[in-house]
Design a protein around this motif. Sequence first.
Motif: not given
Length: 509
Positions: A463-465, A479-481, A473-474
């Motif tokens: 998903l990040v990719n 997603t990281k959070e 970028w938001d």
Amino acid sequence: MASRISIKALEFLDSCRSLTDLYQIQAHLVITGLLQVQNPSFSCRFLKLCSQHCDIQYTSLVFRCIHFPDTFSVNTVIKAYACSNVPDNAVVFYYERLKDGFLPNSFTFSPLMSACAKRGRVYLGQKCHGQVVKNGVGGVLEVQNALVHFYSSCGLIGLARKVFEGMDERDVVSWNSIVNGYVNVGELVVARQLFDAMPCRNLVGWNVMMTGYLNSNNPGKCLKLFREMVQRGLNGNNTTIVIAVTACARSARMKEGKSVHGRLIKEFKDLNLIISTTLIHMYSRCGRAEIARLIFDRISIKNIVCWNAMILGYCIHGNPKDGLNLYSNFLSSRLVSTGKNHVDSLVLPDEITFVGVLCACAREGLLTEGRKHFGNMSDAFGIKPSFAHYWCMANLLANVGLMQEATEILKNIPVDSNLPLESSLWSELLGSARFGRDVSLGEQIANKLIDQDPENFWHYLLLVNIYAAAGRWDDVTQTKERMRKRGIERTPGCSLKDLKEIVHDMSAT
């Protein structure tokens, strides 16, 4: 008699120009016993020659043949280790010598700190910093410069600044090191303040600051600084030119790029391969692939980076069919120009080549050809597909209406198909693989996989990719959070922070 032998040996040492000469000198020193005697005129000078002409293993073996090594000999081997592909061994070697009674001097610690910086060994570097203090050489300029460089390279900019502020004397190396440290951690405002405060600047400092702006996706400031440098009468070097032309490419400033190109033509009869390749990239990014091709055709000996620049120039920024034709010419030229007995010397396509080729197929809707190239990657060239290749194929399949197959290829991306971490070019390629489509398909697939297996790190990475490929970028941050709240730990060797750095500047493409 002994005196004549010594004089002859010194003449040999002075005349050494190759590895063959060195072996002959070594044979002479062994036969005459001069390598074993306590005479630095022979052992130290010969050891230095070994470090210049031989690998570190050979240099280390020669050192162990010296019965009475002095400080210069030990420092020579430490420096050789620091410059090798096993820099950590410099520290191991240093502590081994301490057990043998070695007394270090100020010349010992600069290569030692450099070795720690090379691999980011914070603990070892701080341990060596303790040795610096213990041996009373902490006030030596070269040692302080090495400490600033070490802490800067490891991202410990606070400690680097502390050493820098504590220096009684600073030279241009000191200033360049601290500026580079702030550039590396992304604090460009502070870096620029220090750069402006430098009492004397050399090209290294200008290049460091311009690179900082370029890597932070601010090519405009990079070019502004380049113009200021030129106005001050500095011509720059090859690195400067590559930075400036790359900045023109990323900001599509063809007029300024042509101006730099014009200066190069006036100053140099022939452009080197790196500069020529950068110009190809610049003209391609500015939509002038025909000019890029003129430069490409003038290059007599082409490497894979050069071929990739022109193939990608066509496939992504120009006419995709021209890119595919050039790729075919590339494969044909390898077969025509190289006989069967010279296969090892062939220039082979790499993973970047195939990103361009698959992008071209996706843009043109060439399903059969795209499948063939995707298969040839691993079957003919042994290249393992990465996320970028699967993403291109998914776009190709979706473009020709095969939505189910596009879904399957994204769902079944191997978990180890990460982006490489060493090339900023990947960011541009991945960003260019969007083909004007939104990312809803990939987003839906990745979220569905996360719902099915919410503890699987690789589904989040997919998903990040996908968000990164769209410059969202938001969503990357969210997603990281989401991962943090769910306690999803990254797999060793894969960092979401690194991933964002890889594709950081694609939002400008």
